[in-house]
Write an enzyme that holds these catalytic residues in place. Structure first.
Site, PDB file in Angstrom:
ATOM      1  N   GLU A  76      -6.011  -0.151  -6.161  1.00 49.82           N
ATOM      2  CA  GLU A  76      -5.049  -1.020  -5.485  1.00 49.82           C
ATOM      3  C   GLU A  76      -5.592  -1.351  -4.101  1.00 49.82           C
ATOM      4  O   GLU A  76      -5.981  -0.456  -3.345  1.00 49.82           O
ATOM      5  CB  GLU A  76      -3.691  -0.294  -5.376  1.00 49.82           C
ATOM      6  CG  GLU A  76      -2.663  -1.112  -4.643  1.00 49.82           C
ATOM      7  CD  GLU A  76      -1.236  -0.870  -5.133  1.00 49.82           C
ATOM      8  OE1 GLU A  76      -1.051  -0.249  -6.195  1.00 49.82           O
ATOM      9  OE2 GLU A  76      -0.309  -1.319  -4.445  1.00 49.82           O
ATOM     10  N   ARG A  77      -5.646  -2.647  -3.801  1.00 52.48           N
ATOM     11  CA  ARG A  77      -6.181  -3.120  -2.517  1.00 52.48           C
ATOM     12  C   ARG A  77      -7.619  -2.672  -2.302  1.00 52.48           C
ATOM     13  O   ARG A  77      -8.036  -2.387  -1.184  1.00 52.48           O
ATOM     14  CB  ARG A  77      -5.323  -2.660  -1.338  1.00 52.48           C
ATOM     15  CG  ARG A  77      -3.844  -2.889  -1.496  1.00 52.48           C
ATOM     16  CD  ARG A  77      -3.512  -4.310  -1.806  1.00 52.48           C
ATOM     17  NE  ARG A  77      -2.077  -4.502  -1.991  1.00 52.48           N
ATOM     18  CZ  ARG A  77      -1.549  -5.648  -2.406  1.00 52.48           C
ATOM     19  NH1 ARG A  77      -2.314  -6.680  -2.717  1.00 52.48           N
ATOM     20  NH2 ARG A  77      -0.248  -5.762  -2.540  1.00 52.48           N
ATOM     21  N   GLU A  93       9.403   0.672  -2.317  1.00 55.12           N
ATOM     22  CA  GLU A  93       8.820  -0.360  -3.183  1.00 55.12           C
ATOM     23  C   GLU A  93       8.939  -0.016  -4.667  1.00 55.12           C
ATOM     24  O   GLU A  93       7.971  -0.077  -5.413  1.00 55.12           O
ATOM     25  CB  GLU A  93       7.353  -0.617  -2.809  1.00 55.12           C
ATOM     26  CG  GLU A  93       7.198  -1.199  -1.415  1.00 55.12           C
ATOM     27  CD  GLU A  93       5.768  -1.618  -1.060  1.00 55.12           C
ATOM     28  OE1 GLU A  93       4.824  -1.055  -1.645  1.00 55.12           O
ATOM     29  OE2 GLU A  93       5.626  -2.496  -0.204  1.00 55.12           O
ATOM     30  N   ARG A 102       5.460  10.232   2.890  1.00 55.74           N
ATOM     31  CA  ARG A 102       5.282   8.960   3.592  1.00 55.74           C
ATOM     32  C   ARG A 102       6.604   8.374   4.089  1.00 55.74           C
ATOM     33  O   ARG A 102       7.633   8.466   3.416  1.00 55.74           O
ATOM     34  CB  ARG A 102       4.575   7.951   2.686  1.00 55.74           C
ATOM     35  CG  ARG A 102       3.175   8.397   2.331  1.00 55.74           C
ATOM     36  CD  ARG A 102       2.517   7.434   1.375  1.00 55.74           C
ATOM     37  NE  ARG A 102       1.840   6.334   2.013  1.00 55.74           N
ATOM     38  CZ  ARG A 102       1.984   5.054   1.675  1.00 55.74           C
ATOM     39  NH1 ARG A 102       2.834   4.706   0.734  1.00 55.74           N
ATOM     40  NH2 ARG A 102       1.277   4.132   2.259  1.00 55.74           N
ATOM     41  N   LYS A 109       2.655   4.956   8.937  1.00 51.84           N
ATOM     42  CA  LYS A 109       1.678   3.882   9.175  1.00 51.84           C
ATOM     43  C   LYS A 109       1.660   3.522  10.660  1.00 51.84           C
ATOM     44  O   LYS A 109       2.682   3.637  11.329  1.00 51.84           O
ATOM     45  CB  LYS A 109       2.040   2.641   8.352  1.00 51.84           C
ATOM     46  CG  LYS A 109       1.832   2.825   6.856  1.00 51.84           C
ATOM     47  CD  LYS A 109       2.011   1.513   6.102  1.00 51.84           C
ATOM     48  CE  LYS A 109       1.841   1.744   4.602  1.00 51.84           C
ATOM     49  NZ  LYS A 109       1.920   0.504   3.807  1.00 51.84           N
ATOM     50  N   ASP A 124       3.558  -2.998   8.198  1.00 49.80           N
ATOM     51  CA  ASP A 124       2.609  -2.710   7.128  1.00 49.80           C
ATOM     52  C   ASP A 124       1.164  -3.097   7.443  1.00 49.80           C
ATOM     53  O   ASP A 124       0.672  -4.070   6.884  1.00 49.80           O
ATOM     54  CB  ASP A 124       3.054  -3.428   5.844  1.00 49.80           C
ATOM     55  CG  ASP A 124       2.233  -3.014   4.638  1.00 49.80           C
ATOM     56  OD1 ASP A 124       1.451  -2.059   4.757  1.00 49.80           O
ATOM     57  OD2 ASP A 124       2.374  -3.655   3.578  1.00 49.80           O
ATOM     58  N   GLU A 147      -6.924  -4.847   3.669  1.00 50.10           N
ATOM     59  CA  GLU A 147      -5.980  -5.666   2.900  1.00 50.10           C
ATOM     60  C   GLU A 147      -5.560  -6.940   3.645  1.00 50.10           C
ATOM     61  O   GLU A 147      -5.555  -8.020   3.070  1.00 50.10           O
ATOM     62  CB  GLU A 147      -4.743  -4.827   2.557  1.00 50.10           C
ATOM     63  CG  GLU A 147      -3.659  -5.613   1.855  1.00 50.10           C
ATOM     64  CD  GLU A 147      -2.443  -4.759   1.489  1.00 50.10           C
ATOM     65  OE1 GLU A 147      -2.424  -3.557   1.806  1.00 50.10           O
ATOM     66  OE2 GLU A 147      -1.504  -5.322   0.890  1.00 50.10           O
TER      67      GLU A 147
END
Ligand code: BDP
Length: 689
Positions: free
Chosen positions: A138-139, A266, A299, A334, A339, A367
């Site tokens: 992913e990414r 998500e 997270r 983060k 994001d 990303e």
């Protein structure tokens, strides 16, 4: 054919340097001289690695003796080390290995080896791989996963092991000591016997380099994998299941590191599905891992479409839980509140959680910053975050100090970076993306380190030869301009994509590469579309997060809240993050907001053109293979920067109705043309932005 071969050979001789494919990273072999390494009587895989590294890389006095010595030195922290005339001293074997690499780096970059102690800022320094069990990443922009394969996933080949070892060696050379080897959007399969067996093999390959393995786990694994009726964290059967699973993991991998969890985010399951809190969920896992010394990295990347401002949600969810987490839980935050955007203010959670350990999560894979096409050196961005003063415990309580244990008493400290590694020969897709892997490791070791030093080291190790390093022209004609290029590259990306605090205006059609301020297929969640973030309208542009707007600004400690809240004092970099302002708003420069925006976009384009010139001039100092690849990528980046500028200015002009300033290069695209090119259907699976 002959002609092609001939010109390739010719190219190869222009610089007179051996062609390089980038696979050696910053660890390219150097001509070494003999050295005698004396170590502790007891032998171990880690010590053998340290010894071998010194023997194959030594550039000090020929025939010198280096002593690796285990001590109990209170001045040495975690896996830190002391260098002195005798060699390396450390409290742990890992420390000796880092000391050996530290010594070699000093030799290879021409730094004096003085008596010194080097301690890591964080106890745990990890890469997070967003690798899926089917081998996709992913990414990921550098090919398939180095860990997982769609076919014959469970056959571990000699090639697999060799690659994992090279990977671990690269990590160890910059002080990284952990790897989460699967995606945070985790599959329950990861905890099945077959996947655990492969995880065990990976752990075995990484161990001699001091890199521990961790897994990202799906919170609903008890139901999905264990067949239980629920995954409620307070249910006795669920608790029992996790305890038994953790035991099974440690039977296979005694030095297993722990779990990372993306929960209630998500579409991922989480404790809230059962009416429980993040603390209930994290503590359940922490309790199971605790007897083995395992960690939970929980997270804080949580948000739901119901809230009017996504930027506020993590803080609102986690601050009320401060002090409710067990001490082997670290909340992984983060750098910014949204994001990994090209520029965000620091997340207000840093410093606000005072009785809970918090760790920064950075994104190494680019990303939103040009993926494997654009040359963007991320150290300045991470440094900006780490050095931001939260004021939460008085002036000087920077993000770095609020997370490394200097401000708050916390049992553990850590930093994580989302990896950009894949199966590509050069590991990271773009040769210069290797610099971001390197920089992340160096900053996790020393969160005060300056981007300039990191750039200097990486350039010397990645492009320099001993002869070049000794020659004066290399410094002036390669090192100095390339250091400037690296240091300017992130600001350039901000300028040509999202200047003045704009954020999240990329298109998702091409997987978050390229402009998309218009993007938003029918029925798409508003908080996954750019118009939600830029709010462009006839009356202006920007997201109002002031006290009169969403009030996200109040999550910052004074004096920041007041400074950000007032457009006259809010730094230009964050202006449209915190304010919705009229197009003719008077900027600090005296220009209107519209003109300033246009000039930033234009400046970004010019910066990339300058990078092209710098690189072209560096040709005599770079091998032909890497030169050509990077030259081509810069060409693409340059064209794409123009696309960003044209697309955004033409799009915003529909609302501003103002002319593009004369100093700005006129658009070469039309808005209709760019939007038409952005038309292909979404490539992302349903449920993902
Ligand atoms: C976003 C990515 C998405 C990740 C998510 C995360 O677009 O692929 O799953 O972050 O961090 O940036 O969980």
């Amino acid at each position: 054919m002959k002609k092609i071969l001939f010109s390739i050979c010719l190219l190869g001789t222009v610089s007179g340097l051996r062609a390089e494919d980038g696979h050696q990273l910053w660890l390219r072999p150097h001509a070494s001289v003999p050295v005698k390494v004396v170590g502790p009587a007891k032998s171990s895989a880690l010590l053998a690695t340290a010894r071998q590294e010194l023997q194959q890389g030594w550039q000090g006095t020929a025939g010198a003796t280096v002593t690796l010595k285990l001590t109990k030195d209170k001045a040495i922290k975690y896996d830190g080390f002391r260098l002195n005339a005798q060699g390396v001293q450390a409290n742990t074997e890992r420390g000796l290995l880092y000391g050996a690499f530290g010594l070699l780096r000093r030799q290879q970059t021409g730094q004096a080896v003085a008596e010194e102690i080097s301690n890591p800022s964080y106890e745990y320094r990890l890469l997070n791989h967003w690798d899926n069990p089917d081998g996709s990443v992913e990414r990921g922009y550098a090919g398939q996963s180095i860990f997982w394969r769609k076919d014959s996933s469970f056959v571990v080949t000699g090639h697999d092991r060799a690659l994992w070892q090279q990977y671990a060696r690269a990590n160890a050379s910059v002080g990284l000591n952990g790897a989460v080897i699967n995606n945070v959007n985790s599959s329950p399969l990861m905890l099945s016997a077959a996947y655990l067996a492969r995880t065990k093999a990976i752990a075995g390959a990484l161990r001699p380099y001091g890199v521990r393995v961790y897994l990202a786990v799906k919170f609903s694994s008890p139901a999905l994998l264990g067949g239980l009726k629920t995954s409620d964290p307070l249910d006795p059967a669920v608790i029992k299941w996790w305890h038994a699973k953790v035991k099974e993991v440690y039977q296979q991998i005694p030095d297993f590191g722990g779990f990372v969890v993306k929960a209630s985010s998500e579409g991922q399951p989480g404790p809230q599905d059962y009416g429980r809190t993040h603390a209930d969920g994290a503590n359940l896992l922490a309790d199971a891992l605790r007897p083995y010394g395992g960690l939970v990295m929980w997270r804080a990347f949580v948000y739901s479409p119901s809230d009017k401002d996504r930027a506020k949600q993590a803080y609102n969810e986690f601050v009320p839980l401060d002090g409710k987490f067990l001490d082997n839980v670290i909340i992984q935050v983060k750098n910014g509140p949204i994001d990994f955007q090209p520029r965000e203010p620091f997340s207000p959670l840093f410093g606000a959680l005072k009785k809970t350990a918090v760790m920064p999560e950075f994104q190494i894979t680019q990303e939103y910053l040009g993926q494997a096409i654009d040359l963007v050196f991320l150290a300045p961005m991470w440094q900006e975050c780490l050095r931001s003063d939260t004021h939460q415990a008085g002036p000087g309580s920077t993000v770095a100090r609020c997370t490394d244990g200097s401000v708050y008493a916390q049992k553990h400290s850590a930093m994580a970076g989302v990896s950009n590694v894949g199966l590509d020969t050069n590991w990271t897709g773009h040769d210069f993306a290797q610099a971001n892997w390197y920089a992340f490791g160096r900053l996790a070791w020393n969160n005060q380190l300056d981007s300039r030093q990191i750039a200097d080291e990486w350039l010397k190790l990645t492009f320099g030869t001993a002869a070049q390093l000794a020659a004066a022209d290399w410094d002036a004609h390669f090192l100095a301009p390339m250091t400037q290029l690296l240091l300017a590259s992130r600001e350039a990306a901000v300028n040509y994509s999202m200047p003045l605090g704009l954020h999240h205006i990329m298109s998702a059609t091409h997987g978050h590469y390229g402009p998309g301020p218009w993007w938003g297929p029918p029925g798409m969640r508003a908080d996954w579309t750019p118009p939600y973030y830029h709010q462009a309208a006839a009356n202006g542009v920007g997201f109002d997060r002031t006290t009169a707007g969403s009030n996200a600004v109040s999550q910052y400690h004074e004096p920041l809240a007041a400074e950000f809240n007032n457009p006259a004092t809010c730094p230009d970099e964050y202006l449209l993050w915190f304010h919705h302002l009229p197009w003719d708003f008077k900027m600090k420069s005296g220009r209107t907001l519209w003109d300033e925006l246009a000039l930033h976009y234009d400046h970004g384009v010019r910066q990339v053109r300058q990078f092209q010139q710098t690189w072209d001039a560096a040709r005599p100092y770079v091998d032909a293979e890497r030169f050509a690849v990077v030259q081509n990528k810069l060409r693409t980046q340059s064209g794409n920067a123009v696309l960003w500028k044209d697309a955004c200015l033409l799009y915003f002009q529909q609302f501003s109705h103002l002319p593009i300033p004369a100093e700005v290069e006129p658009p070469m695209h039309t808005l209709e043309g760019v939007i038409a090119n952005d038309a292909p259907p979404l490539r992302r699976p349903a449920g993902q932005p």
